[in-house]
Scaffold this motif. Structure first.
Motif, short mmCIF file in Angstrom:
data_model
loop_
_atom_site.label_atom_id
_atom_site.label_comp_id
_atom_site.label_asym_id
_atom_site.label_seq_id
_atom_site.Cartn_x
_atom_site.Cartn_y
_atom_site.Cartn_z
N ALA A 246 0.92 -1.04 -0.11
CA ALA A 246 0.02 0.20 0.57
C ALA A 246 0.57 1.14 -0.51
CB ALA A 246 -0.77 -0.15 1.41
N LEU A 247 0.34 1.95 -0.36
CA LEU A 247 1.03 3.70 -1.28
C LEU A 247 0.29 4.99 -0.03
CD1 LEU A 247 2.23 3.34 -4.01
CD2 LEU A 247 3.77 2.38 -2.45
N ALA A 248 1.28 5.10 0.36
CA ALA A 248 0.66 7.08 1.10
C ALA A 248 1.20 7.72 0.27
CB ALA A 248 0.47 6.97 2.45
N PRO A 249 0.52 8.64 -0.17
CA PRO A 249 -1.18 8.69 -0.03
C PRO A 249 -1.89 7.89 -0.61
CG PRO A 249 -0.23 11.21 -1.17
CD PRO A 249 1.07 10.04 -1.22
N ALA A 250 -1.14 7.64 -2.28
CA ALA A 250 -2.95 7.55 -2.99
C ALA A 250 -3.70 6.12 -2.70
CB ALA A 250 -1.42 6.33 -4.22
N ASP A 251 -3.19 5.41 -1.23
CA ASP A 251 -4.01 4.45 -1.07
C ASP A 251 -4.55 4.69 0.77
OD1 ASP A 251 -3.73 2.68 -3.07
OD2 ASP A 251 -1.68 1.61 -2.52
N ALA A 252 -4.10 5.64 1.34
CA ALA A 252 -4.29 6.39 2.79
C ALA A 252 -2.90 6.46 3.27
CB ALA A 252 -4.38 4.99 3.81
N ASP A 253 -3.94 7.84 4.08
CA ASP A 253 -3.33 9.29 4.08
C ASP A 253 -1.95 9.32 6.02
OD1 ASP A 253 -3.37 10.87 2.40
OD2 ASP A 253 -5.23 11.31 3.03
N GLY A 254 -2.88 8.40 6.50
CA GLY A 254 -2.46 8.29 7.92
C GLY A 254 -1.96 6.69 7.93
N ALA A 255 -1.51 6.85 8.85
CA ALA A 255 -0.69 4.45 9.20
C ALA A 255 -1.68 3.90 9.88
CB ALA A 255 0.20 5.48 10.60
N ASP A 256 -2.48 4.05 10.30
CA ASP A 256 -3.82 3.51 10.36
C ASP A 256 -4.35 2.46 9.09
OD1 ASP A 256 -3.49 2.97 13.23
OD2 ASP A 256 -4.66 4.56 13.97
N GLY A 257 -4.60 3.49 8.19
CA GLY A 257 -5.74 3.20 7.20
C GLY A 257 -3.96 2.77 5.89
N LEU A 258 -3.13 3.55 6.49
CA LEU A 258 -1.65 2.25 4.97
C LEU A 258 -2.19 0.94 5.66
CD1 LEU A 258 -0.47 3.19 2.89
CD2 LEU A 258 1.30 4.21 4.00
N LEU A 259 -1.75 0.41 6.96
CA LEU A 259 -1.59 -0.72 7.25
C LEU A 259 -2.86 -1.93 7.80
CD1 LEU A 259 0.43 0.07 10.96
CD2 LEU A 259 1.14 -1.50 9.07
#
Length: 703
Positions: free
Chosen positions: A407-420
């Protein structure tokens, strides 16, 4: 830090006997206990770990709230120091110097406390003797000479380093033996020489500061804890300097007391390391991984839109088949494998990337400021390629594949929890689709995960709500089309969403373990309904590979046969090749038990997996089922025809029946019959239907 260094640090802390060193959780509960603590306190680790450290104080101190006050000060200021009486296990008291350090992570969250206690009963006695001697000297001036000699003896023998400097001349007037050995490695080299010339610069500067403040109303002792180069190498010293004003013609002097706290300091450092690293591999643990991820995201955010990279990547890694390796080769080999995998992955990463072990066979990587999204995908492929080469452990070559979710930030999620979460969902997809590959997160995975959670929730009550049922598809004889049996196929009719495909709910049942309960239901229901067929036709039931992890599977089959009265010869159990790939020796034994019951065993979907001929040699199957993939292309593909010819020819040689699935046209049926296939199944002969719709009345029989 390497694994060997990790062990050395652990042995250092546990082997220290002069200090009681132990860790407290944030509530003051003792988490560990070293040899020094056992010697000082008299308690073993088993007796004290898990108890509140207040039990080590006197009843009076506990009533006064001293333990809680110490934790409060350490929590607020970072450190609490005190001296006082403490109790041993046998009830005796000792004078203790106590330090409580708050251990926090890099975000300031409190992890616990490091408590270091040193028995200073002797030193306390010496100090009391010193005070008493001074009082005697003041009361009895005529005994001054004897008292002075006694004080010299006390100073010479105390374990701390003591240095006295003449403020007027800068010369050292007194240095005890401990100071001489620590600072210059021999005796007689300090007294009479300039402090700035013979003392380490840190100590000389501390004395100079204390003397410079002499006479000031706010003058007090100057303290410092720092590494100092000594005759014994670099040591951590806790130093205290103060000015001693003379009376009358007595000159001003500077007093320096230095204590070597290297072991205590090393213990604190080690405790902090253990709180942030995995003990087996030495890699960062989940806590430190999260810190590094937060730092990478913050750095990218600070760089703004002009950042050179496209963001930060998180890769969740799962080692394939570790459980099988532990079960077959033992956990020591599994541990060695994990260490080897950690080294190999680390070598494939870029400088600045962080590899962490999250637990079990789970690893994760933070890759900050990537130049392009393609670089993240290339990194994932590089890690998978690095694991393709077998790892040799104790003379055995072990193949351990790697599944990766990206997963890539910010393309897939902005925060650490969402990225994980996104990387975890991608990892689940990689494992579900066979493992040994990487999957990049996309929005459909989140939707699929939500749907699977809905399926899981509703599936748990589907049996009791009688939402599950069986449909049966005919199996016919190839030569004349006569029905010889039926395959039982599970169906779920949801009260709100209507029919739900087995492709949606069977994988969920396997992942959650509900397949064991559902499988038992299918066995009992199929046997019960088949026992009512007067034709004597057989019924085929599919067994999931997950069901073979239940040692009681054969007992479940026997129970279904006994409860229904169905003859075992009329029950056919279909398995796939994956059953033989997963812990095959155990599964072969379980297949033997099923065979001994009198049931027939069919190998389903033959030709779509590994299709190793060793399977047919290892176990005597009653039937091979040709997958619908080859049947669908049979009339148009020479390759599909060649596969069917090979399977039917092999089956004839071994005396094994063959059933072709997915037969939909007369042309397919004629070709399969011509090639020697013995049984056919598909929409040409009937769609799956409930038992009540089958032609199984009293007049039905096998021609």
């Amino acid at each position: 830090m390497t694994a060997s260094t990790d062990v050395m640090y652990r042995l250092l802390v546990q082997g220290v006997t002069d200090y009681a060193i132990f860790m407290l959780d944030p509530d003051g509960i003792v988490a560990n206990w070293n040899a020094g603590a056992e010697r000082t306190k008299g308690y073993t680790g088993d007796e004290i770990v898990g108890r509140h450290f207040a039990c080590l104080y006197t009843p009076e101190d506990r009533a006064a709230g001293l333990p809680e006050a110490g934790l409060h000060e350490a929590r607020e200021t970072g450190r609490f120091e005190t001296e006082g009486w403490r109790l041993r296990r046998d009830g005796t008291r000792f004078w203790a110097f106590v330090v409580i350090d708050a251990i926090r992570d890099e975000d300031g969250r409190l992890l616990g406390f490091a408590k270091i206690t040193r028995d200073r009963t002797d030193k306390r006695a010496q100090e009391l003797q010193l005070l008493e001697a001074k009082e005697v000297a003041e009361r009895h001036r005529d005994h001054l000479a004897a008292t002075t000699a006694f004080l010299d003896s006390v100073v010479a023998t105390i374990p701390s380093s003591v240095v006295v400097q003449d403020a007027a001349t800068g010369l050292i007037r007194l240095a005890n033996r401990q100071a001489e050995l620590l600072l210059c490695g021999c005796t007689g080299e300090l007294v009479g020489r300039p402090a700035e010339a013979v003392l380490p610069a840190t100590l000389a500067a501390l004395l100079k500061t204390a003397l410079a403040a002499a006479g000031s109303p706010s003058a007090s002792a100057v303290t410092l804890e720092a590494p100092v180069t000594t005759a014994w190498g670099s040591r951590t010293l806790r130093m205290r300097a103060l000015a001693i004003a003379g009376t009358g013609e007595q000159p001003l002097h500077g007093l320096l007391i230095a204590e070597d706290v290297s072991e205590a300091h090393a213990a604190s450092v080690r405790i902090h390391h253990l709180a942030h690293h995995d003990a087996l591999t030495g890699l960062p643990n989940r806590e430190l991984f999260r810190q590094r991820l937060d730092e990478a995201l913050a750095a990218y955010g600070a760089a703004g839109k002009d950042a050179a990279g496209t963001g930060t990547a998180v890769l969740c890694l799962d080692l394939d088949d570790l459980k099988c390796i532990n079960d077959t080769l033992g956990h020591p080999v599994g541990d060695q494998l994990l260490r080897a995998v950690a080294r190999r992955i680390q070598e494939a990463l870029r400088p600045g990337d962080t590899l962490a072990r999250l637990g079990g066979d789970e690893f994760a990587v933070v890759a900050p400021l990537l130049a392009a999204e393609a670089e993240a995908e290339a990194l994932a492929e590089r890690l998978i390629a690095a694991m393709r080469e077998p790892i040799e452990i104790d003379g055995q070559r072990i193949e351990a594949g790697l599944s990766i979710g990206l997963a890539l930030a910010p393309a897939d999620a902005d925060g650490a929890d969402g990225l994980l979460r996104s990387a975890d969902l991608a990892l689940d997809e990689a494992k579900r689709t066979g493992g040994g590959r990487s999957v990049r997160f996309h929005g459909a995975l989140a939707a699929a995960a939500r749907y699977r959670r809905l399926i899981e929730t509703d599936l748990r009550g589907a049996i009791t709500r009688r939402e599950l049922g069986l449909h049966y598809q005919p199996i016919v004889r190839a030569e004349d089309g006569a029905t010889v049996g039926y395959e039982a196929l599970l169906r779920w009719h949801h009260p709100l969403r209507g029919p739900i495909s087995p492709l949606d709910f069977i994988p969920v049942a396997e992942e959650t373990g509900m397949i064991h309960e559902i499988g038992a239901f299918v066995l009992h229901e199929a046997c019960r309904e088949a026992s009512c067929w007067t034709s004597g036709r057989s019924v085929a039931v599919n067994l999931s590979p997950v069901q073979f992890r239940n040692a009681a599977l054969a007992a479940q089959v026997a129970s279904a046969l006994a409860a229904s009265g169905l003859p075992a010869a009329r029950l056919e159990l279909e398995i796939t090749e994956s059953v033989l790939l997963d812990a095959s020796s155990n599964n072969l034994a379980l297949l033997g038990q099923l065979k001994q019951l009198g049931t027939r065993i069919a190998l389903d979907d033959f030709g779509t997996g590994y299709s190793s001929l060793s399977y047919l040699c290892a176990f005597r199957f009653d039937k091979i089922k040709i997958d619908r993939t080859f049947v669908r292309e049979l009339c148009d593909s020479r390759e599909a025809l060649a596969v069917v010819q090979a399977i039917t020819g092999l089956s004839r040689s071994l005396g094994i029946a063959t059933t072709a699935e997915g037969v939909e046209t007369p042309e397919q049926a004629a070709c399969l019959h011509r090639e020697g296939c013995t049984q056919l199944q598909g929409y040409l002969y009937g769609k799956p239907m409930p038992a009540s719709a089958l032609p199984e009345g009293a007049e039905a029989s096998i021609p």
